[in-house]
Design a protein around this motif. Structure first.
Motif, PDB file in Angstrom:
ATOM      1  N   GLN A  89     -16.307 -16.640  -9.493  1.00 59.56           N
ATOM      2  CA  GLN A  89     -15.220 -17.576  -9.783  1.00 59.56           C
ATOM      3  C   GLN A  89     -15.537 -18.971  -9.270  1.00 59.56           C
ATOM      4  N   GLU A 144     -16.849 -11.051  -7.181  1.00 55.43           N
ATOM      5  CA  GLU A 144     -15.915 -11.715  -8.086  1.00 55.43           C
ATOM      6  C   GLU A 144     -15.574 -13.125  -7.592  1.00 55.43           C
ATOM      7  N   GLU A 145     -15.410 -13.279  -6.272  1.00 58.58           N
ATOM      8  CA  GLU A 145     -15.100 -14.598  -5.711  1.00 58.58           C
ATOM      9  C   GLU A 145     -16.282 -15.547  -5.875  1.00 58.58           C
ATOM     10  N   ASP A 175     -21.688 -17.383 -18.677  1.00 56.78           N
ATOM     11  CA  ASP A 175     -21.309 -16.383 -17.683  1.00 56.78           C
ATOM     12  C   ASP A 175     -22.504 -15.544 -17.241  1.00 56.78           C
ATOM     13  N   MET A 226     -10.063 -26.273  -7.343  1.00 53.75           N
ATOM     14  CA  MET A 226     -10.097 -25.029  -6.587  1.00 53.75           C
ATOM     15  C   MET A 226     -10.546 -25.270  -5.149  1.00 53.75           C
ATOM     16  N   LYS A 279     -18.624 -20.502 -11.214  1.00 55.62           N
ATOM     17  CA  LYS A 279     -18.213 -20.855 -12.575  1.00 55.62           C
ATOM     18  C   LYS A 279     -17.376 -22.129 -12.562  1.00 55.62           C
ATOM     19  N   ASN A 280     -16.574 -22.277 -11.528  1.00 56.56           N
ATOM     20  CA  ASN A 280     -15.707 -23.437 -11.406  1.00 56.56           C
ATOM     21  C   ASN A 280     -16.478 -24.706 -11.064  1.00 56.56           C
TER      22      ASN A 280
END
Length: 215
Positions: free
Chosen positions: A134, A130-131, A150, A74, A137-138
């Motif tokens: 993401q 949200e970003e 989470d 990512m 988490k990545n």
């Protein structure tokens, strides 16, 4: 005379010559030529059908891995997007040199802008909750013992917003991000490593710019 993929270049683009590769120091012509030579080599070795336009996404990602040890898919995609200023899905020689100027030796202001662009996944000018989730988490390693990782990531997002969201609107504007980083420099890469570490950066420069200072 320098050769770039698909065309002959008899002069260095003004945009490239004026790139800054370190604090207050304009890169000299020899260093620019070395970066262009590396660009040509990468394009030639790739054998890509995009060679006439520049570096493809896959070739660029391979370069990030081999030169700087970057492995996060990512983040590498976001670095590609940030280098690709005209959004044509390939990196031109000018984008290559301008991008590396910030990537390697950019000023704090330039690096803040660069990191913000990397983290702003949808390009709307904000890093949303949200970003953040993401990206964290990545990038974070999953622990086998965690039943619901989470929840831990959500807690980290809450902490980040509490520390960095100065106008309390639930997302980070560039102003928020810049102020937070200037107050605490460690927050520059808060949502994932998108700049090379000192060791890999110095190794890249030594290999690429060797002997140019003597020219």
């Amino acid at each position: 005379m320098l050769r770039c993929p698909g065309r002959v270049v008899s002069f260095l683009p003004p945009e490239v010559l004026t790139c800054r590769l370190c604090f207050g120091e304009t890169v000299n012509k020899s260093e620019v030529e070395r970066l262009i030579q590396l660009f040509d080599t990468l394009v030639a070795e790739s054998g890509s059908r995009f060679a006439a336009a520049g570096l493809s996404r896959s070739t660029f990602r391979d370069a990030l891995y081999s030169a700087f040890g970057m492995t996060d898919d990512m983040i590498m995609d976001r670095v590609f997007h940030t280098f690709d200023r005209d959004n044509d899905n390939c990196i031109s020689v000018v984008e290559w040199v301008e991008g590396l100027s910030v990537f390697l030796r950019g000023t704090l202001e330039e690096r803040i802008k660069y990191c913000f662009e990397v983290y702003d996944l949808n390009g709307d000018g904000y890093i949303s909750r949200e970003e953040m989730f993401q990206m964290l988490k990545n990038s974070l390693l999953k622990q086998p013992s965690e039943e619901d990782p989470d929840e831990g990531i959500k807690d980290l997002v809450d902490i980040a917003l509490k520390k960095m969201d100065y106008d309390h609107d639930g997302k980070l504007s560039f102003t928020d991000f810049e102020k937070a980083v200037r107050d605490e420099i460690l927050l520059l890469e808060a949502f994932g490593p998108c700049l090379p570490d000192i060791k890999s950066s110095m190794a890249f420069e030594q290999k690429t710019f060797q002997d140019t200072r003597k020219l």
